[in-house]
Write an enzyme that holds these catalytic residues in place. Structure first.
Site, PDB file in Angstrom:
ATOM      1  N   THR A 138       6.774   8.633   0.544  1.00  0.00           N
ATOM      2  CA  THR A 138       7.058   7.259   0.135  1.00  0.00           C
ATOM      3  C   THR A 138       8.315   7.197  -0.727  1.00  0.00           C
ATOM      4  O   THR A 138       8.598   8.124  -1.492  1.00  0.00           O
ATOM      5  CB  THR A 138       5.863   6.673  -0.639  1.00  0.00           C
ATOM      6  OG1 THR A 138       6.240   5.416  -1.194  1.00  0.00           O
ATOM      7  CG2 THR A 138       5.400   7.563  -1.777  1.00  0.00           C
ATOM      8  N   TYR A 156      -1.609   7.485  -6.918  1.00  0.00           N
ATOM      9  CA  TYR A 156      -1.364   7.584  -5.474  1.00  0.00           C
ATOM     10  C   TYR A 156       0.033   8.121  -5.193  1.00  0.00           C
ATOM     11  O   TYR A 156       0.205   9.083  -4.429  1.00  0.00           O
ATOM     12  CB  TYR A 156      -1.549   6.220  -4.781  1.00  0.00           C
ATOM     13  CG  TYR A 156      -0.691   6.122  -3.546  1.00  0.00           C
ATOM     14  CD1 TYR A 156      -0.989   6.858  -2.398  1.00  0.00           C
ATOM     15  CD2 TYR A 156       0.481   5.344  -3.529  1.00  0.00           C
ATOM     16  CE1 TYR A 156      -0.167   6.820  -1.283  1.00  0.00           C
ATOM     17  CE2 TYR A 156       1.303   5.305  -2.424  1.00  0.00           C
ATOM     18  CZ  TYR A 156       0.978   6.043  -1.300  1.00  0.00           C
ATOM     19  OH  TYR A 156       1.808   6.022  -0.201  1.00  0.00           O
ATOM     20  N   HIS A 157       1.057   7.481  -5.797  1.00  0.00           N
ATOM     21  CA  HIS A 157       2.429   7.921  -5.502  1.00  0.00           C
ATOM     22  C   HIS A 157       2.615   9.394  -5.882  1.00  0.00           C
ATOM     23  O   HIS A 157       3.373  10.122  -5.239  1.00  0.00           O
ATOM     24  CB  HIS A 157       3.443   7.037  -6.244  1.00  0.00           C
ATOM     25  CG  HIS A 157       3.607   5.659  -5.648  1.00  0.00           C
ATOM     26  ND1 HIS A 157       2.943   4.550  -6.119  1.00  0.00           N
ATOM     27  CD2 HIS A 157       4.364   5.210  -4.615  1.00  0.00           C
ATOM     28  CE1 HIS A 157       3.280   3.487  -5.402  1.00  0.00           C
ATOM     29  NE2 HIS A 157       4.140   3.849  -4.485  1.00  0.00           N
ATOM     30  N   LYS A 194       1.936  12.004  -3.189  1.00  0.00           N
ATOM     31  CA  LYS A 194       3.008  12.230  -2.204  1.00  0.00           C
ATOM     32  C   LYS A 194       4.005  13.252  -2.733  1.00  0.00           C
ATOM     33  O   LYS A 194       4.560  14.043  -1.976  1.00  0.00           O
ATOM     34  CB  LYS A 194       3.711  10.907  -1.901  1.00  0.00           C
ATOM     35  CG  LYS A 194       2.801   9.851  -1.294  1.00  0.00           C
ATOM     36  CD  LYS A 194       2.372  10.236   0.103  1.00  0.00           C
ATOM     37  CE  LYS A 194       1.601   9.133   0.789  1.00  0.00           C
ATOM     38  NZ  LYS A 194       1.246   9.441   2.166  1.00  0.00           N
ATOM     39  N   SER A 199       2.291   5.836  -9.811  1.00  0.00           N
ATOM     40  CA  SER A 199       0.823   5.669  -9.776  1.00  0.00           C
ATOM     41  C   SER A 199       0.218   7.010  -9.397  1.00  0.00           C
ATOM     42  O   SER A 199       0.916   7.901  -8.892  1.00  0.00           O
ATOM     43  CB  SER A 199       0.411   4.615  -8.735  1.00  0.00           C
ATOM     44  OG  SER A 199       0.561   5.147  -7.421  1.00  0.00           O
TER      45      SER A 199
HETATM   46  P1  NAD Z   1      -3.816   3.186   6.456  1.00  0.00           P
HETATM   47  O1  NAD Z   1      -4.774   3.380   5.344  1.00  0.00           O
HETATM   48  O2  NAD Z   1      -3.926   1.943   7.248  1.00  0.00           O
HETATM   49  O3  NAD Z   1      -3.840   4.439   7.453  1.00  0.00           O
HETATM   50  C1  NAD Z   1      -4.233   5.738   7.078  1.00  0.00           C
HETATM   51  C2  NAD Z   1      -5.374   6.167   7.998  1.00  0.00           C
HETATM   52  O4  NAD Z   1      -5.737   7.499   7.649  1.00  0.00           O
HETATM   53  C3  NAD Z   1      -6.616   5.297   7.845  1.00  0.00           C
HETATM   54  O5  NAD Z   1      -7.059   4.823   9.084  1.00  0.00           O
HETATM   55  C4  NAD Z   1      -7.636   6.213   7.181  1.00  0.00           C
HETATM   56  O6  NAD Z   1      -8.959   5.948   7.584  1.00  0.00           O
HETATM   57  C5  NAD Z   1      -7.149   7.589   7.624  1.00  0.00           C
HETATM   58  N1  NAD Z   1      -7.525   8.656   6.691  1.00  0.00           N
HETATM   59  C6  NAD Z   1      -7.369   8.679   5.339  1.00  0.00           C
HETATM   60  N2  NAD Z   1      -7.852   9.823   4.836  1.00  0.00           N
HETATM   61  C7  NAD Z   1      -8.325  10.537   5.893  1.00  0.00           C
HETATM   62  C8  NAD Z   1      -8.967  11.799   6.006  1.00  0.00           C
HETATM   63  N3  NAD Z   1      -9.246  12.549   4.934  1.00  0.00           N
HETATM   64  N4  NAD Z   1      -9.314  12.234   7.246  1.00  0.00           N
HETATM   65  C9  NAD Z   1      -9.059  11.487   8.345  1.00  0.00           C
HETATM   66  N5  NAD Z   1      -8.462  10.272   8.292  1.00  0.00           N
HETATM   67  C10 NAD Z   1      -8.096   9.805   7.073  1.00  0.00           C
HETATM   68  O7  NAD Z   1      -2.342   3.305   5.818  1.00  0.00           O
HETATM   69  P2  NAD Z   1      -0.930   2.920   6.447  1.00  0.00           P
HETATM   70  O8  NAD Z   1      -0.431   1.707   5.771  1.00  0.00           O
HETATM   71  O9  NAD Z   1      -1.017   2.954   7.939  1.00  0.00           O
HETATM   72  O10 NAD Z   1      -0.054   4.127   5.943  1.00  0.00           O
HETATM   73  C11 NAD Z   1       0.033   5.321   6.695  1.00  0.00           C
HETATM   74  C12 NAD Z   1       0.792   6.354   5.881  1.00  0.00           C
HETATM   75  O11 NAD Z   1       2.091   5.861   5.536  1.00  0.00           O
HETATM   76  C13 NAD Z   1       0.118   6.694   4.553  1.00  0.00           C
HETATM   77  O12 NAD Z   1       0.284   8.068   4.298  1.00  0.00           O
HETATM   78  C14 NAD Z   1       0.902   5.885   3.540  1.00  0.00           C
HETATM   79  O13 NAD Z   1       0.872   6.484   2.284  1.00  0.00           O
HETATM   80  C15 NAD Z   1       2.294   5.898   4.144  1.00  0.00           C
HETATM   81  N6  NAD Z   1       3.127   4.742   3.768  1.00  0.00           N
HETATM   82  C16 NAD Z   1       2.695   3.469   4.034  1.00  0.00           C
HETATM   83  C17 NAD Z   1       3.492   2.372   3.684  1.00  0.00           C
HETATM   84  C18 NAD Z   1       3.054   0.951   3.931  1.00  0.00           C
HETATM   85  O14 NAD Z   1       3.688   0.039   3.372  1.00  0.00           O
HETATM   86  N7  NAD Z   1       2.026   0.724   4.748  1.00  0.00           N
HETATM   87  C19 NAD Z   1       4.737   2.603   3.080  1.00  0.00           C
HETATM   88  C20 NAD Z   1       5.141   3.920   2.826  1.00  0.00           C
HETATM   89  C21 NAD Z   1       4.327   4.985   3.181  1.00  0.00           C
HETATM   90  N1  USQ Z   2       4.035  -6.748  -6.241  1.00  0.00           N
HETATM   91  C1  USQ Z   2       4.165  -8.034  -6.708  1.00  0.00           C
HETATM   92  N2  USQ Z   2       3.232  -8.950  -6.325  1.00  0.00           N
HETATM   93  C2  USQ Z   2       2.203  -8.649  -5.494  1.00  0.00           C
HETATM   94  C3  USQ Z   2       2.099  -7.341  -5.003  1.00  0.00           C
HETATM   95  C4  USQ Z   2       3.016  -6.404  -5.403  1.00  0.00           C
HETATM   96  O1  USQ Z   2       5.087  -8.333  -7.458  1.00  0.00           O
HETATM   97  O2  USQ Z   2       1.404  -9.536  -5.191  1.00  0.00           O
HETATM   98  C5  USQ Z   2       5.048  -5.756  -6.633  1.00  0.00           C
HETATM   99  C6  USQ Z   2       4.496  -4.483  -7.246  1.00  0.00           C
HETATM  100  O3  USQ Z   2       4.257  -4.633  -8.632  1.00  0.00           O
HETATM  101  C7  USQ Z   2       5.598  -3.486  -6.931  1.00  0.00           C
HETATM  102  C8  USQ Z   2       6.146  -3.997  -5.593  1.00  0.00           C
HETATM  103  O4  USQ Z   2       5.711  -5.344  -5.458  1.00  0.00           O
HETATM  104  O5  USQ Z   2       6.621  -3.567  -7.874  1.00  0.00           O
HETATM  105  C9  USQ Z   2       5.658  -3.214  -4.405  1.00  0.00           C
HETATM  106  O6  USQ Z   2       4.232  -3.212  -4.469  1.00  0.00           O
HETATM  107  P1  USQ Z   2       3.369  -2.932  -3.153  1.00  0.00           P
HETATM  108  O7  USQ Z   2       1.953  -3.099  -3.491  1.00  0.00           O
HETATM  109  O8  USQ Z   2       3.931  -3.683  -2.003  1.00  0.00           O
HETATM  110  O9  USQ Z   2       3.792  -1.421  -2.861  1.00  0.00           O
HETATM  111  P2  USQ Z   2       3.325  -0.064  -3.496  1.00  0.00           P
HETATM  112  O10 USQ Z   2       2.224  -0.194  -4.471  1.00  0.00           O
HETATM  113  O11 USQ Z   2       4.558   0.643  -3.960  1.00  0.00           O
HETATM  114  O12 USQ Z   2       2.752   0.671  -2.221  1.00  0.00           O
HETATM  115  C10 USQ Z   2       3.125   0.352  -0.879  1.00  0.00           C
HETATM  116  C11 USQ Z   2       2.164   1.049   0.040  1.00  0.00           C
HETATM  117  C12 USQ Z   2       2.298   2.543  -0.167  1.00  0.00           C
HETATM  118  C13 USQ Z   2       3.739   2.968  -0.010  1.00  0.00           C
HETATM  119  C14 USQ Z   2       4.680   2.153  -0.878  1.00  0.00           C
HETATM  120  C15 USQ Z   2       6.140   2.348  -0.539  1.00  0.00           C
HETATM  121  O13 USQ Z   2       0.828   0.618  -0.225  1.00  0.00           O
HETATM  122  O14 USQ Z   2       1.476   3.222   0.763  1.00  0.00           O
HETATM  123  O15 USQ Z   2       3.856   4.328  -0.383  1.00  0.00           O
HETATM  124  O16 USQ Z   2       4.440   0.755  -0.635  1.00  0.00           O
HETATM  125  S1  USQ Z   2       7.172   2.267  -1.960  1.00  0.00           S
HETATM  126  O17 USQ Z   2       6.896   1.006  -2.666  1.00  0.00           O
HETATM  127  O18 USQ Z   2       8.538   2.365  -1.544  1.00  0.00           O
HETATM  128  O19 USQ Z   2       6.762   3.379  -2.810  1.00  0.00           O
END
Ligand code: NAD
Ligand code: USQ
Length: 384
Positions: free
Chosen positions: A144, A181-182, A185, A179
């Site tokens: 991410t 979570y972050h 990664k 976070s």
């Molecule tokens: P998502 O939660 O919709 O998809 C992840 C899938 O992985 C889910 O279906 C979940 O059930 C499965 N999973 C989780 N843990 C597992 C495990 N232990 N075994 C088997 N399956 C498992 O999330 P997404 O939005 O599709 O994101 C996919 C990937 O991309 C994630 O790694 C996320 O961190 C990354 N990412 C997402 C975004 C975004 O904005 N959606 C941005 C940047 C990075």
């Molecule tokens: N935010 C608002 N209002 C909202 C929701 C979010 O202002 O209602 C703000 C947050 O505070 C943050 C920004 O928008 O500053 C992004 O928040 P987000 O929830 O869209 O994104 P984030 O928590 O960073 O996580 C999401 C995905 C994660 C991915 C990440 C990419 O859930 O899986 O890793 O985006 S990045 O942001 O580049 O790290």
């Protein structure tokens, strides 16, 4: 190419499976439905009424004539992960199978530890199984942009040249995740770099920005829809704003609203991941791609949504609510984005054109968003 998608049932995983299969790749995938379960745990659901994976695959195979293989199981179980990788012998693994929510990881110690264990252990199990059975396989790992945080200098793609006390080196750019979570990664990144170094594995670590949108060309039947979340934990900023607009809820930039991130449309995330898969790194190479289209502040995003929703007669207001997170609300942000365009990546639409597709599509599911209206306002805080 044989491609295995970890996290096939997810927001990105399902459309990517169809996209790669439609391009002629042999696609298999894994999921344990954690995402469906934890969205339910926090009392929400997907705006789109998503079908069980078996039905998705059946309908996809019917409309496309292609075959997709699915394994239900947990990547944190090393025996399972080892078995599916040994059996399918993938040439590329796209690892999306992690828990992606920053707020969910911030709820309490149990949630923090669950997210950290799930993500880090699952990734390690994949690395060991690759080493044991398919050492030439390319690991395309979803990291991410949030690994870098918001430093007051430009952000390179993974590495930078540094001169310190008269000596020079090319080093990984510092990580300042925002976070629990972050942080997972960043831990994964270190583990992957190490595995590439000791075992000669090859990997692309994708520093992806926030994904938005819902429409891809392969969703030709309602059975094939991907999920779309809008609650405080699993809805991402722009997707939340679109869902809020559809039900006439105020748009919710947090705090001053100057938080700036890279954003990418769902369809273009598919395009980028495909380019990375079809152009693998060399044996032993660890490389990093920054994957986003443009950077916007959350205030900018809210203004775009107000404008495009207004074109469909939807009037919405912006409400800068108190920020539940601890993060910079006004900051410098200038990440590089050169490697994917060099491979041929071109954004399909402008942000406004993509919103012109997302908002009307989402309007079809207005009732489902309305039912869960009380899941929109943030209650999870970074500091209680
Ligand atoms: P998502 O939660 O919709 O998809 C992840 C899938 O992985 C889910 O279906 C979940 O059930 C499965 N999973 C989780 N843990 C597992 C495990 N232990 N075994 C088997 N399956 C498992 O999330 P997404 O939005 O599709 O994101 C996919 C990937 O991309 C994630 O790694 C996320 O961190 C990354 N990412 C997402 C975004 C975004 O904005 N959606 C941005 C940047 C990075
Ligand atoms: N935010 C608002 N209002 C909202 C929701 C979010 O202002 O209602 C703000 C947050 O505070 C943050 C920004 O928008 O500053 C992004 O928040 P987000 O929830 O869209 O994104 P984030 O928590 O960073 O996580 C999401 C995905 C994660 C991915 C990440 C990419 O859930 O899986 O890793 O985006 S990045 O942001 O580049 O790290």
């Amino acid at each position: 190419m044989r491609i295995m998608i970890m996290g096939m049932d997810g927001y990105l995983g399902w459309p990517l499976s169809m996209y790669l299969s439609a391009r002629g790749h042999e696609v298999s995938g894994v999921d344990n439905f954690t995402r469906r379960r934890i969205v339910k745990e926090i009392g929400s659901w997907s705006a789109t009424p998503i079908k069980p994976i078996e039905q998705r695959i059946k309908t996809y195979e019917k409309v496309s004539g292609k075959k997709v293989t699915f394994y239900s199981g947990d990547l944190t179980h090393s025996d399972f992960t080892d078995l599916v990788i040994k059996r399918e012998r993938p040439e590329t693994i796209v690892h999306l199978g992690e828990i992606p929510s920053a707020p969910y990881s911030m709820i309490d110690v149990e949630h923090c530890n669950f997210v950290q264990t799930n993500n880090v252990i699952g990734n390690n199990n994949i690395l060991f199984a690759m080493h044991n059975h398919v050492p030439g396989c390319h690991l395309l790992k979803l990291g991410t942009m949030g690994e870098y945080g918001t430093p007051n200098v430009d952000i390179p793609e993974g590495f930078f040249e540094i001169e310190y006390r008269g000596r020079k080196d090319r080093l990984p750019f510092p990580k300042q995740p925002g976070s629990w979570y972050h942080l997972t990664k960043a831990h994964d990144t270190n583990n992957i770099i190490f595995a590439c170094k000791i075992w000669g594995l090859r990997s692309t670590d994708i520093m992806q920005g926030v994904v938005h949108g819902i429409v891809t060309d392969d969703m030709v039947d309602d059975d094939l829809l991907t999920r779309y979340d809008f609650d405080e934990a699993f809805g991402t900023a722009l997707n939340r704003f679109c869902a809020q607009a559809v039900i006439g809820h105020e748009l919710t930039p947090y705090g001053k609203g100057g938080q700036t991130r890279g954003y990418i449309a769902l369809r273009d995330s598919m395009q980028c991941l495909t380019l990375a898969a079809e152009n693998p790194p060399d044996e032993g190479e660890y490389r990093v791609f920054n994957q986003f289209e443009e950077c916007y502040s959350v205030n900018d995003l809210a203004e775009h949504v107000v404008k495009i929703a207004g074109e469909s007669g939807i009037e919405v207001k912006i409400w800068n609510i108190e920020n539940p997170r601890i993060e910079a609300e006004e900051h410098y942000y200038n990440p590089d984005r050169e490697l994917l365009p060099k491979l041929g990546f071109r954004p399909t639409n402008t942000l406004d054109d993509e919103l012109r597709m997302t908002i009307p599509k989402l309007t079809q599911y207005k009732e489902r968003i309305e039912v869960k209206r009380d899941r929109i306002m943030p209650t999870i805080r970074w500091k209680n």
